[in-house]
Design a protein around this motif. Structure first.
Motif, PDB file in Angstrom:
ATOM      1  N   LEU A 163      28.746 -15.399 -89.067  1.00 22.84           N
ATOM      2  CA  LEU A 163      28.295 -14.543 -87.974  1.00 22.84           C
ATOM      3  C   LEU A 163      29.175 -14.736 -86.744  1.00 22.84           C
ATOM      4  CD1 LEU A 163      25.511 -16.326 -89.165  1.00 22.84           C
ATOM      5  CD2 LEU A 163      24.579 -14.130 -88.464  1.00 22.84           C
ATOM      6  N   ASP A 164      29.660 -13.619 -86.214  1.00 20.26           N
ATOM      7  CA  ASP A 164      30.531 -13.643 -85.040  1.00 20.26           C
ATOM      8  C   ASP A 164      29.724 -13.223 -83.815  1.00 20.26           C
ATOM      9  OD1 ASP A 164      32.668 -13.754 -83.339  1.00 20.26           O
ATOM     10  OD2 ASP A 164      33.954 -12.413 -84.506  1.00 20.26           O
ATOM     11  N   GLU A 165      29.364 -14.188 -82.992  1.00 18.75           N
ATOM     12  CA  GLU A 165      28.583 -13.962 -81.771  1.00 18.75           C
ATOM     13  C   GLU A 165      27.322 -13.135 -82.032  1.00 18.75           C
ATOM     14  OE1 GLU A 165      30.692 -13.122 -78.132  1.00 18.75           O
ATOM     15  OE2 GLU A 165      32.614 -13.426 -79.134  1.00 18.75           O
ATOM     16  N   PRO A 166      26.451 -13.588 -82.931  1.00 17.85           N
ATOM     17  CA  PRO A 166      25.272 -12.779 -83.278  1.00 17.85           C
ATOM     18  C   PRO A 166      24.256 -12.654 -82.149  1.00 17.85           C
ATOM     19  CG  PRO A 166      25.107 -14.968 -84.241  1.00 17.85           C
ATOM     20  CD  PRO A 166      26.484 -14.864 -83.656  1.00 17.85           C
ATOM     21  N   THR A 167      24.351 -13.508 -81.123  1.00 18.55           N
ATOM     22  CA  THR A 167      23.362 -13.455 -80.041  1.00 18.55           C
ATOM     23  C   THR A 167      23.945 -12.911 -78.742  1.00 18.55           C
ATOM     24  OG1 THR A 167      23.851 -15.750 -79.379  1.00 18.55           O
ATOM     25  CG2 THR A 167      22.118 -15.421 -81.024  1.00 18.55           C
TER      26      THR A 167
END
Length: 261
Positions: A163-167
């Protein structure tokens, strides 16, 4: 679902003749969250794409268990790992449910396809978007779209989550909900790798942290060993303050700022 390890061995990538990754070796293990941390442009997203098999390294390799990721056919690879990128753009007016259904495509004509309706419903509920199921995806806010993209990845039912910067687009409550969800997946045996800029969240949820700088690894290890003021200051070329929360003992990480005048 216990995932295999992902092992990067001396990975090197150049783009336009410029080195982007050089000599990166690290292991993401089942049952843990590995956070990739560093300045913009340091190679985090490129490394994630190499781990996912989207980009072939110029040299070195990534192994998934005993297999070279670059040699695994795309559809088979999609049954082993799911990737959430920074871009959530979908131009066609798919509904939320239809976007999440795309995560089941790798399982078409497989016995596992029989469980797809249930799995899609579970992913919608897990990301708290079941009330949005019939909404057109392009009409959603950025944070809502980010949660739909995560639900699509969960519906893929893979033992590896990248996940690439999911937040990045989420509010505080949904950030905590997503990181808790990923923690639960890791505890269930998944291999989870995520790029994250919120250092306090990385310290709270990651099992290990990889500090990246200028395309290489500055340090890799448990939070207590890597999330120090000295190492983070070197990572970001900016002084950082690391303190313990007085009640929970969790690390609070903030940049040093000039005194107010």
């Amino acid at each position: 679902m216990t995932g295999p390890s992902l092992v990067a061995d001396d990975v090197r990538v150049a783009l336009g003749g410029r080195p982007v990754l050089h000599g990166v070796s690290l292991t993401a293990r089942p049952g843990e969250i590995l956070a990739l941390v560093g300045r913009n442009g340091c190679g985090k997203s490129t490394l994630l794409s190499v781990l996912a098999g989207i980009r072939r390294p110029d040299s070195g390799s990534v192994r998934m268990g005993d297999r070279i990721v670059a040699d695994v056919p795309p559809r088979e690879l999609a049954r082993h790992r799911a990737l959430v990128t920074q871009s959530n753009r979908v131009d066609t007016p798919f509904t939320v449910r239809e976007v999440v259904e795309l995560g089941r495509y790798p399982w078409l004509r497989e016995p596992e396809a029989a469980g797809s309706p249930r799995i899609i419903d579970e992913a919608l509920r897990a990301c708290e978007i079941d009330d949005l199921a019939d909404r057109p995806f392009p009409q959603l806010s950025g944070g809502q779209q980010a949660r739909v993209s995560l639900a699509r990845a969960l519906a893929q039912s893979t033992p590896i989550l990248l996940l690439d910067e999911p937040t990045a687009a989420l509010d505080i409550g949904h950030t905590e909900q997503v990181l808790t969800l990923l923690t639960d997946r890791a505890k269930a045996g998944a291999t989870v790798v995520l790029v994250v800029h919120d250092l306090s969240s990385a310290a709270a949820y990651a099992d290990r942290v990889a500090l990246m700088k200028d395309g290489g690894l500055l340090a890799v290890g448990p939070v207590a060993e890597t999330m120090t003021a000295e190492l983070l200051g070197r990572t970001y070329d900016h002084p950082v303050r690391v303190t313990d929360h007085p009640d929970t003992g969790e690390l609070i990480i903030t940049p040093e700022r000039p005194a107010a005048r």
